[in-house]
Design an enzyme around this catalytic site. Structure first.
Site, mmCIF file in Angstrom:
data_model
loop_
_atom_site.group_PDB
_atom_site.id
_atom_site.type_symbol
_atom_site.label_atom_id
_atom_site.label_comp_id
_atom_site.label_asym_id
_atom_site.label_seq_id
_atom_site.Cartn_x
_atom_site.Cartn_y
_atom_site.Cartn_z
ATOM 1 N N GLU A 178 0.819 -1.225 0.000
ATOM 2 C CA GLU A 178 0.000 0.000 0.000
ATOM 3 C C GLU A 178 0.856 1.280 0.000
ATOM 4 O OE1 GLU A 178 -4.142 -1.586 1.787
ATOM 5 O OE2 GLU A 178 -2.843 -0.637 3.228
ATOM 6 N N GLU A 370 -5.770 -8.123 -1.313
ATOM 7 C CA GLU A 370 -6.509 -8.011 -0.045
ATOM 8 C C GLU A 370 -7.957 -7.679 -0.373
ATOM 9 O OE1 GLU A 370 -5.031 -5.306 2.963
ATOM 10 O OE2 GLU A 370 -2.953 -5.816 2.498
HETATM 11 C C1 BGP Z 1 -4.576 -2.790 4.858
HETATM 12 C C2 BGP Z 1 -3.309 -3.439 5.304
HETATM 13 C C3 BGP Z 1 -3.456 -4.701 6.042
HETATM 14 C C4 BGP Z 1 -4.765 -4.913 6.772
HETATM 15 C C5 BGP Z 1 -5.973 -4.316 6.087
HETATM 16 C C6 BGP Z 1 -7.223 -4.281 6.923
HETATM 17 O O1 BGP Z 1 -4.369 -1.436 4.966
HETATM 18 O O2 BGP Z 1 -2.466 -3.713 4.205
HETATM 19 O O3 BGP Z 1 -2.316 -4.833 6.828
HETATM 20 O O4 BGP Z 1 -4.694 -4.743 8.101
HETATM 21 O O5 BGP Z 1 -5.716 -3.028 5.597
HETATM 22 O O6 BGP Z 1 -7.236 -3.182 7.750
HETATM 23 P P1 BGP Z 1 -7.546 -3.239 9.288
HETATM 24 O O7 BGP Z 1 -6.661 -4.270 9.847
HETATM 25 O O8 BGP Z 1 -7.242 -1.895 9.783
HETATM 26 O O9 BGP Z 1 -8.981 -3.582 9.398
#
Ligand code: BGP
Length: 472
Positions: A178, A370
């Site tokens: 990201e 993701e």
């Molecule tokens: C993205 C990241 C992940 C993951 C995901 C979900 O930004 O790459 O590491 O955590 O988001 O977000 P969160 O864990 O804040 O719900």
């Protein structure tokens, strides 16, 4: 139909699952210092400094979900679901505890070697994120993290070690997770805190430049060490929509989307775009270039484009409307969409739109690395977890993904859900924001047995993979 070799799987990140903080020589990392609860956001965003553990805070990365000791059991469960790919990341400070050692920490390398071989033993291809937010804290304290161009040299040493040691075991790599979140969460993504007298946008543009150069260098090294390596970039996805058809809103949404693409554009096209240059010019920002960097960027563009997708964001020119966040980016509520418990708006069609947008813009293979729903789960008296809401979310997104491939002709290599097993939330540090097909018995303060338990979605995803997405 999706291609027969479509890569179905899941995605995890070292700092959110491994734990074992100082075990086998690992050094302290920036992400270890993000506490659960108060302060987390201000620290992640570089407004408040947290350079060592302090009393009165709970730090969830210390334990993670103990993947470091339980990876065999967890990978066996992923294999039961029929995973074709597992996206995981490497903790930099396990390999180079302070970032400055001449030789890597063999125990750290041995751990990842074992994890990769465990995956391959089940026919699961690893997709490795070289840096999923973590940086040795020693480099942050001594050099100010990625604000310093010296980071490029340390990163070069780190990636050369990985490409050499894991040659033949890994063919899919991402340089930075990201990358566009540098602008939103500079300490979490880059170990950078903004000082009161500094221009935040100027510092972050230079930080981003260092990442881009490092990423191009990694791409060069990775290709030279093994021409079969596929090296990609990764962005936090999610389209901005105009809240209304008012031209001011439409223009604003266009501009916000352009901003979101700035860095990926450079990784894909090899040069600063006209729009980004105009932005820098308007802000009075001058990027400091070192000799040879321009050619490096030009000659080492990525092989594929990957992104996370959770939500779209509506945007309005009306400043009086309430702003809310999803994945560190802000928008206003879209009345046509429903919300997750954490206020991230659910928009499966937005995924189809993003896939089309990326493919149209970059004309390169895509990878969704993701996608998932953070939700509260509860255990029924019979011990089961009926997470139909998660199945509904994923089904709707996979349906739209299929339309993008089957009807629109987008080239997509694979899909990894975030996350196949419950782990620490990156934005909140909570365990109760759960994403997994596998439940982990652990609460927000680190209490629990760490026992793994299959949820209803476990068998559902297994069927999805078995049928290559036909049986949803
Ligand atoms: C993205 C990241 C992940 C993951 C995901 C979900 O930004 O790459 O590491 O955590 O988001 O977000 P969160 O864990 O804040 O719900």
């Amino acid at each position: 139909m999706l291609p027969a070799d479509f890569l179905w799987g899941g995605a995890i990140a070292a700092n959110q699952c491994e734990g074992a903080l100082f075990e086998d020589g690992r050094g302290l990392a920036n992400v270890d210092l993000l506490p659960w609860g108060k302060g987390r956001k201000a620290i992640a965003r570089g407004y408040q400094k947290m350079f060592d553990f302090e009393d009165g805070y709970y730090y969830p990365a210390k334990l993670g979900i103990d993947f470091y000791h339980r990876y065999k059991q967890d990978i066996a469960l992923f294999a039961q679901m029929g995973f074709k790919v597992l996206r995981l990341s490497i903790s930099w400070s396990r390999i180079y505890p302070t970032g400055e050692e001449e030789k890597p920490n063999e125990k750290g390398l041995a751990f990842y070697d074992a994890v990769l071989r465990e995956c391959l033993g089940y026919g699961i291809k690893p997709l490795v994120t070289i840096t999923h937010f973590d940086i040795p804290m020693a480099l942050v304290k001594k050099y100010g993290g990625w604000r310093n161009p010296k980071m490029i040299d340390f990163y070069q040493k780190f990636v050369t070690t990985l490409f050499t040691r894991f040659r033949g075991l890994v063919h899919y790599w991402l340089t930075f997770n990201e990358i566009n979140l540098i602008y939103h969460s500079p300490f979490e993504t880059a170990g950078v805190c903004i000082e009161p007298n500094e221009s935040r946008s100027a510092v972050l543009a230079q930080v981003a430049h260092h990442h881009l150069v490092a990423s191009a260098l990694a791409t060069k090294i990775g290709h030279a060490i093994d021409p079969e390596n596929k090296i990609g970039c990764m962005m936090a996805g999610g389209e901005y929509y105009p809240l209304t058809s008012k031209p001011e809103d439409v223009l604003l949404a266009f501009q916000k989307n352009q901003e979101n693409y700035y860095l990926i554009d450079i990784q894909a096209f090899g040069e600063y775009s006209y729009f980004y240059q105009q932005y820098l010019h308007r802000q009075g920002i001058e990027i400091k270039w070192q000799q040879g960097e321009q050619e490096l960027l030009q000659e080492n563009t990525v092989d594929f484009i990957s992104f996370s997708y959770y939500s779209s964001l509506a945007i309005s020119s009306d400043d009086s409307l309430n702003i809310r966040e999803a994945n560190a980016m802000a928008g206003v509520p879209n009345p046509y969409l429903s919300d997750s418990k954490w206020g991230w708006q659910i928009d499966p069609i937005g995924l189809r739109l993003s896939l089309n947008r990326f493919y149209d813009r970059y004309k390169r293979p895509l990878f969704i690395v993701e996608n998932g729903l953070g939700a509260l789960d509860s255990i029924e008296p019979d011990g089961s977890i009926q997470d139909d809401y998660r199945i509904d979310y994923l089904r709707a997104h996979i349906q739209e993904m299929k339309k993008a491939v089957e009807e629109d002709g987008v080239v997509l290599w694979g899909y990894t859900t975030w996350a196949p097993i419950d782990l620490v939330s990156s934005s909140t540090g909570e365990m109760s924001k759960r994403y997994g097909f596998i439940h982990v018995d652990l609460d927000d303060q680190g209490k629990g047995t760490l026992e793994r338990r299959k949820k209803k979605s476990f068998d559902w995803y297994k069927t999805v993979i078995q049928s290559n997405g036909e049986n949803l």
